[in-house]
Design a protein around this motif. Structure first.
Motif, mmCIF file in Angstrom:
data_model
loop_
_atom_site.group_PDB
_atom_site.id
_atom_site.type_symbol
_atom_site.label_atom_id
_atom_site.label_comp_id
_atom_site.label_asym_id
_atom_site.label_seq_id
_atom_site.Cartn_x
_atom_site.Cartn_y
_atom_site.Cartn_z
ATOM 1 N N UNK A 110 52.056 -67.742 -8.126
ATOM 2 C CA UNK A 110 51.936 -66.527 -8.927
ATOM 3 C C UNK A 110 51.602 -65.324 -8.040
ATOM 4 N N UNK A 111 50.739 -65.523 -7.061
ATOM 5 C CA UNK A 111 50.398 -64.429 -6.142
ATOM 6 C C UNK A 111 51.630 -63.973 -5.370
ATOM 7 N N UNK A 112 52.407 -64.930 -4.893
ATOM 8 C CA UNK A 112 53.578 -64.584 -4.090
ATOM 9 C C UNK A 112 54.649 -63.888 -4.928
ATOM 10 N N UNK A 113 54.930 -64.443 -6.093
ATOM 11 C CA UNK A 113 55.961 -63.849 -6.948
ATOM 12 C C UNK A 113 55.553 -62.441 -7.380
ATOM 13 N N UNK A 114 54.284 -62.267 -7.743
ATOM 14 C CA UNK A 114 53.798 -60.946 -8.176
ATOM 15 C C UNK A 114 53.883 -59.924 -7.060
ATOM 16 N N UNK A 115 53.834 -60.401 -5.799
ATOM 17 C CA UNK A 115 53.942 -59.501 -4.645
ATOM 18 C C UNK A 115 55.387 -59.300 -4.205
ATOM 19 N N UNK A 116 56.330 -59.875 -4.938
ATOM 20 C CA UNK A 116 57.739 -59.724 -4.595
ATOM 21 C C UNK A 116 58.229 -60.683 -3.540
ATOM 22 N N UNK A 117 57.458 -61.741 -3.271
ATOM 23 C CA UNK A 117 57.838 -62.726 -2.253
ATOM 24 C C UNK A 117 58.360 -64.005 -2.897
ATOM 25 N N UNK A 119 58.357 -67.939 -3.639
ATOM 26 C CA UNK A 119 57.334 -68.982 -3.646
ATOM 27 C C UNK A 119 57.713 -70.188 -2.792
ATOM 28 N N UNK A 120 58.904 -70.159 -2.223
ATOM 29 C CA UNK A 120 59.383 -71.289 -1.418
ATOM 30 C C UNK A 120 58.912 -71.085 0.017
ATOM 31 N N UNK A 121 57.944 -71.883 0.453
ATOM 32 C CA UNK A 121 57.365 -71.704 1.775
ATOM 33 C C UNK A 121 57.293 -73.039 2.511
ATOM 34 N N UNK A 122 57.300 -72.958 3.834
ATOM 35 C CA UNK A 122 57.061 -74.121 4.678
ATOM 36 C C UNK A 122 56.481 -73.603 5.996
ATOM 37 N N UNK A 123 56.354 -74.479 6.986
ATOM 38 C CA UNK A 123 55.732 -74.065 8.238
ATOM 39 C C UNK A 123 56.551 -73.010 8.979
ATOM 40 N N UNK A 124 57.853 -72.952 8.733
ATOM 41 C CA UNK A 124 58.694 -71.967 9.408
ATOM 42 C C UNK A 124 58.826 -70.680 8.611
ATOM 43 N N UNK A 125 58.580 -70.747 7.312
ATOM 44 C CA UNK A 125 58.757 -69.590 6.437
ATOM 45 C C UNK A 125 57.457 -69.316 5.690
ATOM 46 N N UNK A 126 56.568 -68.601 6.340
ATOM 47 C CA UNK A 126 55.290 -68.262 5.733
ATOM 48 C C UNK A 126 55.390 -66.885 5.068
ATOM 49 N N UNK A 127 54.627 -66.681 4.014
ATOM 50 C CA UNK A 127 54.707 -65.387 3.313
ATOM 51 C C UNK A 127 54.168 -64.238 4.146
ATOM 52 N N UNK A 128 54.668 -63.041 3.870
ATOM 53 C CA UNK A 128 54.176 -61.838 4.554
ATOM 54 C C UNK A 128 52.808 -61.440 4.010
ATOM 55 N N UNK A 129 52.552 -61.762 2.744
ATOM 56 C CA UNK A 129 51.246 -61.484 2.140
ATOM 57 C C UNK A 129 50.173 -62.202 2.959
ATOM 58 N N UNK A 130 49.199 -61.448 3.475
ATOM 59 C CA UNK A 130 48.348 -62.022 4.515
ATOM 60 C C UNK A 130 46.859 -61.784 4.273
ATOM 61 N N UNK A 131 46.444 -61.691 3.015
ATOM 62 C CA UNK A 131 45.009 -61.597 2.754
ATOM 63 C C UNK A 131 44.376 -62.980 2.911
ATOM 64 N N UNK A 132 43.064 -63.040 3.005
ATOM 65 C CA UNK A 132 42.377 -64.298 3.295
ATOM 66 C C UNK A 132 42.615 -65.345 2.221
ATOM 67 N N UNK A 133 42.591 -64.931 0.958
ATOM 68 C CA UNK A 133 42.798 -65.896 -0.132
ATOM 69 C C UNK A 133 44.171 -66.536 -0.030
ATOM 70 N N UNK A 134 45.201 -65.718 0.212
ATOM 71 C CA UNK A 134 46.560 -66.257 0.329
ATOM 72 C C UNK A 134 46.673 -67.173 1.535
ATOM 73 N N UNK A 135 46.068 -66.786 2.657
ATOM 74 C CA UNK A 135 46.120 -67.649 3.843
ATOM 75 C C UNK A 135 45.481 -69.006 3.564
ATOM 76 N N UNK A 136 44.361 -69.002 2.863
ATOM 77 C CA UNK A 136 43.692 -70.263 2.540
ATOM 78 C C UNK A 136 44.554 -71.118 1.623
#
Length: 224
Positions: A110-117, A119-136
């Motif tokens: 939900x955080x990623x989609x709301x930020x326009x990113x 939601x499909x992520x893996x070790x090679x494709x990490x989100x640009x959203x980079x606040x501490x909560x998202x990183x955790x």
């Protein structure tokens, strides 16, 4: 609700809503309406709901056997879906219940989609959203994805995708396709950020999340 603290994947093939007889169709609509947009399993609000069969028998439309659940919680009864292999990843995580995995995944996606990113992520494709909560959240999510390797070890070198579990379950239980006991304690399904309906990925709608409008994204980029 205690019986739902441990969701166990199974081959449960609900009929398409259009194929239900009148009585079952009315029961389905009534159960979903009574849920008032709240998943009976993870308590998430918003998004799509459909029937979850408590006894894993999709023919049993007794009202006491039915609750309304979100697509993430219904994943354990969605192995039959034609795109299940790209929607859910089987992982071995006996110490974490499926409900907790679903809640964490929903929060992250939900955080990623709301930020326009995506939601499909893996070790090679990490989100640009980079606040501490998202990183955790991303770190925990990727650690869960890595647990597919443990499942491979348990199955003797074979790492199944979600669709492969159908064959595996029917081999163990030809009648109902139940999860083998040795797997039921730790087999979980990690949502991968896709939910395909009629050839289109409707994951954001299924979670009840609206991606930001393109104009809003462009405005943010200009402001940055």
């Amino acid at each position: 609700m205690a019986r739902l603290q441990h969701l166990i994947p199974s081959v449960c093939r609900p009929a398409h809503p259009a194929a239900l007889d009148l009585g079952d169709a009315e029961t389905r609509l009534s159960v979903i309406a009574d849920a008032t947009d709240v998943c009976a399993i993870c308590t998430a609000r918003g998004g799509w709901l459909d029937l979850y069969f408590l006894d894993n028998d999709a023919r049993n439309f007794r009202r006491s056997n039915l609750i309304a659940a979100c697509p993430l919680c219904r994943s354990c009864q969605s192995l039959h879906r034609s795109h299940a292999a790209i929607e859910f990843l089987p992982v071995w995580v006996p110490e974490i219940p499926q409900i907790a995995i679903n809640r964490l995944t929903r929060l992250l996606h939900q955080r990623l989609i709301s930020a326009g990113e995506t939601p499909i992520i893996d070790h090679r494709n990490r989100p640009a959203l980079d606040d501490q909560t998202t990183r955790d959240l991303v770190s925990t999510y990727l650690a869960l994805a890595n647990r597919n390797v443990r499942l491979r070890i348990i199955l003797g070198g074979y790492a199944p995708n979600a669709r492969d579990l159908v064959t595996l379950f029917y081999a163990a239980d030809p009648g109902r396709g139940s999860c083998p006991e040795k797997l039921s304690v730790g087999l979980r399904l990690l949502p991968l950020g896709r939910y395909v309906v009629d050839g289109r990925d409707r994951y954001a709608a299924a979670l009840g999340v609206e991606p930001p409008a393109l104009d809003a994204i462009n405005t943010d980029l200009v402001a940055a």
